[in-house]
Design an enzyme around this catalytic site. Structure first.
Site, PDB file in Angstrom:
ATOM      1  N   HIS A  63       0.505  -0.768   0.310  1.00 15.29           N
ATOM      2  CA  HIS A  63      -0.437   0.035   0.207  1.00 15.29           C
ATOM      3  C   HIS A  63       0.530   1.501  -0.151  1.00 15.29           C
ATOM      4  O   HIS A  63       0.484   2.852   0.484  1.00 15.29           O
ATOM      5  CB  HIS A  63      -0.945  -0.223   1.401  1.00 15.29           C
ATOM      6  CG  HIS A  63      -1.812  -0.862   1.050  1.00 15.29           C
ATOM      7  ND1 HIS A  63      -2.848  -1.945   1.979  1.00 15.29           N
ATOM      8  CD2 HIS A  63      -2.380  -1.883   0.513  1.00 15.29           C
ATOM      9  CE1 HIS A  63      -3.739  -2.283   1.674  1.00 15.29           C
ATOM     10  NE2 HIS A  63      -3.746  -2.672   0.167  1.00 15.29           N
ATOM     11  N   LYS A 105      -2.338  -8.687  -6.987  1.00 11.81           N
ATOM     12  CA  LYS A 105      -3.176 -10.191  -7.956  1.00 11.81           C
ATOM     13  C   LYS A 105      -4.131 -10.352  -7.720  1.00 11.81           C
ATOM     14  O   LYS A 105      -4.428 -10.742  -6.147  1.00 11.81           O
ATOM     15  CB  LYS A 105      -1.685 -11.009  -7.931  1.00 11.81           C
ATOM     16  CG  LYS A 105      -1.592 -11.791  -9.156  1.00 11.81           C
ATOM     17  CD  LYS A 105      -1.309 -10.807 -10.262  1.00 11.81           C
ATOM     18  CE  LYS A 105      -1.340 -12.010 -11.111  1.00 11.81           C
ATOM     19  NZ  LYS A 105      -0.425 -10.519 -12.990  1.00 11.81           N
ATOM     20  N   SER A 362      -2.262   0.324 -18.490  1.00  9.07           N
ATOM     21  CA  SER A 362      -3.416  -0.236 -17.901  1.00  9.07           C
ATOM     22  C   SER A 362      -3.324   1.426 -17.043  1.00  9.07           C
ATOM     23  O   SER A 362      -4.553   1.361 -17.094  1.00  9.07           O
ATOM     24  CB  SER A 362      -2.975  -1.563 -16.525  1.00  9.07           C
ATOM     25  OG  SER A 362      -3.720  -2.712 -17.145  1.00  9.07           O
TER      26      SER A 362
HETATM   27  P1  NAD Z   1      -3.430 -16.119 -21.644  1.00 12.64           P
HETATM   28  O1  NAD Z   1      -4.087 -17.736 -21.209  1.00 12.64           O
HETATM   29  O2  NAD Z   1      -3.632 -15.498 -22.887  1.00 12.64           O
HETATM   30  O3  NAD Z   1      -1.901 -18.004 -22.732  1.00 12.64           O
HETATM   31  C1  NAD Z   1      -1.648 -18.875 -22.203  1.00 12.64           C
HETATM   32  C2  NAD Z   1      -0.855 -19.229 -23.043  1.00 12.64           C
HETATM   33  O4  NAD Z   1      -0.506 -20.849 -22.749  1.00 12.64           O
HETATM   34  C3  NAD Z   1      -2.324 -20.501 -23.925  1.00 12.64           C
HETATM   35  O5  NAD Z   1      -2.050 -20.302 -25.183  1.00 12.64           O
HETATM   36  C4  NAD Z   1      -1.336 -21.410 -23.170  1.00 12.64           C
HETATM   37  O6  NAD Z   1      -2.806 -22.376 -24.264  1.00 12.64           O
HETATM   38  C5  NAD Z   1      -0.318 -21.731 -23.483  1.00 12.64           C
HETATM   39  N1  NAD Z   1      -0.129 -23.057 -22.303  1.00 12.64           N
HETATM   40  C6  NAD Z   1      -0.439 -23.209 -20.801  1.00 12.64           C
HETATM   41  N2  NAD Z   1      -0.157 -23.841 -20.306  1.00 12.64           N
HETATM   42  C7  NAD Z   1       1.496 -24.511 -21.194  1.00 12.64           C
HETATM   43  C8  NAD Z   1       2.483 -25.040 -21.506  1.00 12.64           C
HETATM   44  N3  NAD Z   1       2.640 -26.273 -20.735  1.00 12.64           N
HETATM   45  N4  NAD Z   1       3.352 -25.059 -22.202  1.00 12.64           N
HETATM   46  C9  NAD Z   1       3.296 -24.768 -24.136  1.00 12.64           C
HETATM   47  N5  NAD Z   1       2.106 -23.387 -23.292  1.00 12.64           N
HETATM   48  C10 NAD Z   1       1.190 -23.278 -22.540  1.00 12.64           C
HETATM   49  O7  NAD Z   1      -2.105 -16.011 -20.673  1.00 12.64           O
HETATM   50  P2  NAD Z   1      -1.600 -15.034 -20.904  1.00 12.64           P
HETATM   51  O8  NAD Z   1      -2.088 -13.360 -20.520  1.00 12.64           O
HETATM   52  O9  NAD Z   1      -0.787 -14.285 -22.542  1.00 12.64           O
HETATM   53  O10 NAD Z   1      -0.535 -15.126 -19.934  1.00 12.64           O
HETATM   54  C11 NAD Z   1       0.766 -15.655 -19.934  1.00 12.64           C
HETATM   55  C12 NAD Z   1       1.672 -15.191 -19.331  1.00 12.64           C
HETATM   56  O11 NAD Z   1       1.988 -13.833 -18.984  1.00 12.64           O
HETATM   57  C13 NAD Z   1       1.669 -15.509 -17.624  1.00 12.64           C
HETATM   58  O12 NAD Z   1       2.566 -15.657 -16.857  1.00 12.64           O
HETATM   59  C14 NAD Z   1       0.725 -14.114 -17.396  1.00 12.64           C
HETATM   60  O13 NAD Z   1       1.361 -13.910 -16.021  1.00 12.64           O
HETATM   61  C15 NAD Z   1       1.670 -13.439 -17.604  1.00 12.64           C
HETATM   62  N6  NAD Z   1       1.485 -11.509 -18.034  1.00 12.64           N
HETATM   63  C16 NAD Z   1       0.468 -11.146 -18.580  1.00 12.64           C
HETATM   64  C17 NAD Z   1      -0.417 -10.586 -19.334  1.00 12.64           C
HETATM   65  C18 NAD Z   1      -1.086  -9.776 -19.933  1.00 12.64           C
HETATM   66  O14 NAD Z   1      -1.195  -8.599 -19.638  1.00 12.64           O
HETATM   67  N7  NAD Z   1      -2.279 -10.652 -20.338  1.00 12.64           N
HETATM   68  C19 NAD Z   1       0.900  -9.127 -18.149  1.00 12.64           C
HETATM   69  C20 NAD Z   1       2.081 -10.111 -17.508  1.00 12.64           C
HETATM   70  C21 NAD Z   1       2.380 -11.084 -17.231  1.00 12.64           C
END
Ligand code: NAD
Length: 471
Positions: A63, A105, A362
């Site tokens: 915070h 989170k 964001s």
């Molecule tokens: P998402 O759900 O859009 O995509 C994740 C992808 O990974 C999916 O296509 C899924 O099928 C695939 N996947 C899952 N397990 C797998 C494996 N074992 N091997 C290969 N592929 C696999 O999620 P996202 O939003 O792209 O987030 C992905 C990562 O990025 C997460 O760790 C998230 O915390 C991080 N992240 C996301 C954002 C955001 O803006 N979306 C921002 C910062 C960090």
């Protein structure tokens, strides 16, 4: 060190390691490390003739700045430790890229694929209601965003639920980000994390001295890339790196396995192929090389794990052949694997820097929501008129004319997406320069991750100190 250090513990260990390179009082380091608020939620939903208990969390890690900010993930792997670790990483991430929020989170322990859209909507709305009941959501309190397994659709449900309870609250649209553009979102948010990964990589690869140590030529063009996870972050990282960086994506891993094409995969076509067939396996011209982790071991310049945490571990770190790893996902490299990679001379761009593009945009969305107008709306025409006048004067004075194409380019006002992308580019570039400078100033800092934590810690500590809590 045990092979089973919890995710949150491993983040704490990183902080302890980085704190040793600062003069921040140990008590203040302890305060920075702990989670300020942890909310455990259980609620029922009806599935067919039965009921199911849904397990969910929201953690506000720090915070020191408000509101707190962080995504909500839907995954069967969600547990309190994971949400706490991800909330903590958000604090360090926001500080590093000068986004004035504390970290938070949320997580719901479900596999979205097991539920209908209606059930998912019920779960999302009920979760939001629980957050409202506990005062865990609001534009000045805590602002969720998309993460693994969630996207603009879920954010629109969250906004609608919030507004139903907070009817008339003028800034209510700022209670969540990552919304659809038609629902008070911002252009450029959807691809922001992947775009940020690209900007971070491009900046990192631009330093000839640093690249020489890795045996690479400077510049991102022509570099080979392997991506794990073709979701939001992985797909945009790949598409933008190919289109704007001339990178060659030679390997891709998804849940169903890994594929390889040394000539470079056409990622746009691969995404379409997976949409139609449900798999990347069998994509024309590619070779199926094994399960979802096989691609992690491909020889390449840049490896982008963009799926989930704990993908590069003690078990496979030795076999990783990439020169640079961009941690697009959160926590894809375990602390033990990180040490092995360092000893092999691999440069790891840490998650809380390289995937900060999402929270940066964001932040822009939240600013747009609070100001109640689209960026560029007030000044676009004014700027265009000024630039046109200037250009006319230059033509008049020089007697030369610019081409219509140049005139169109030079006299345009910035569109929302152009302004967002330029703000993102600036943010990612400056943050990398700060981290690199911190490392150069103190060569005993072992790696880029520690240098990035040192930068973030110093900024957070200075906030606490200026609050007067720690004189
Ligand atoms: P998402 O759900 O859009 O995509 C994740 C992808 O990974 C999916 O296509 C899924 O099928 C695939 N996947 C899952 N397990 C797998 C494996 N074992 N091997 C290969 N592929 C696999 O999620 P996202 O939003 O792209 O987030 C992905 C990562 O990025 C997460 O760790 C998230 O915390 C991080 N992240 C996301 C954002 C955001 O803006 N979306 C921002 C910062 C960090």
């Amino acid at each position: 060190m045990s092979a089973k250090v919890s995710f949150f513990k491993s983040v704490e260990q990183y902080i302890d390691k980085a704190a040793a390179y600062t003069d921040i009082p140990s008590g203040l380091v302890e305060q920075i490390k702990v989670c300020n608020l942890v909310l455990q939620i259980r609620f029922p939903i009806r599935v067919g003739d039965n009921y199911q208990v849904i397990e969910a969390y929201r953690v506000q890690h720090s915070h020191h700045r408000l509101p707190t900010k962080g995504g909500i993930r839907y995954s069967e792997m969600v547990d309190q430790d994971e949400v706490m670790a991800l909330a903590a990483l958000m604090t360090y991430k926001c500080a590093l890229v000068d986004v004035p929020f504390g970290g938070a989170k949320g997580g719901i322990k479900i596999n979205p694929a097991n539920y209908t859209v209606e059930q998912l909507q019920n779960i999302t709305r009920r979760y939001t209601t629980e957050l409202i009941k506990k005062n865990f959501i609001g534009p000045g309190i805590d602002v969720p965003a998309p993460d693994y397994g969630t996207g603009p659709r879920e954010m629109a449900w969250i906004l609608d639920t919030y507004q139903a309870f907070r009817h008339g609250e003028i800034d209510s649209i700022g209670c969540v980000t990552g919304k659809p553009v038609t629902q008070n979102g911002i252009r450029g948010r959807n691809e922001a994390t992947g775009r940020g990964v690209f900007y971070g990589l491009r900046e990192c690869l631009s330093y000839a001295d640093d690249m020489k140590k890795l045996g690479l030529s400077p510049g991102i063009a022509g570099k080979t890339m392997v991506i794990q996870g073709l979701g939001n972050v992985g797909s945009h990282t790949g598409l933008i790196s190919i289109e704007e960086g001339d990178v060659k994506v030679i390997g891709v891993a998804e849940r169903e396995g890994s594929i390889y094409d040394p000539n470079g995969l056409d990622l746009a076509k691969l995404l379409q192929f997976r949409k139609e067939t449900g798999s990347i396996i069998g994509f024309p011209g590619s070779k199926h090389i094994g399960g979802p982790s096989a691609a992690l071991e491909l020889e390449c310049d840049i490896l982008v794990p963009a799926a989930l945490e704990n993908q590069i571990t003690l078990e496979n770190a030795d076999r990783v052949k990439a020169k640079i790893i961009a941690e697009a996902a959160n926590g894809p490299v375990t602390a033990e694997a990180d040490a092995i990679l360092r000893s092999k001379g691999v440069l790891v761009l840490p998650d809380f820097y390289i995937n900060a593009g999402g929270v940066t945009v964001s932040y822009f969305e939240w600013l747009k929501n609070l100001s109640h107008h689209r960026f560029g709306r007030l000044e676009n025409r004014f700027q265009r008129n000024i630039f046109t006048g200037l250009l006319n004067k230059v033509e008049e004075m020089t007697g030369k004319q610019v081409t219509q194409r140049d005139r169109d380019f030079l006299t345009r006002g910035g569109t929302e997406v152009e302004l967002v992308n330029s703000g993102l580019e600036d943010t990612m570039t400056i943050a990398y320069q700060q981290v690199r400078e911190t490392w150069r100033e103190n060569p005993s800092i072992p790696d880029l991750r520690t240098a990035a934590f040192v930068c973030a810690l110093r900024k957070i500590a200075s906030d606490y100190i200026s609050m007067g809590i720690f004189p």
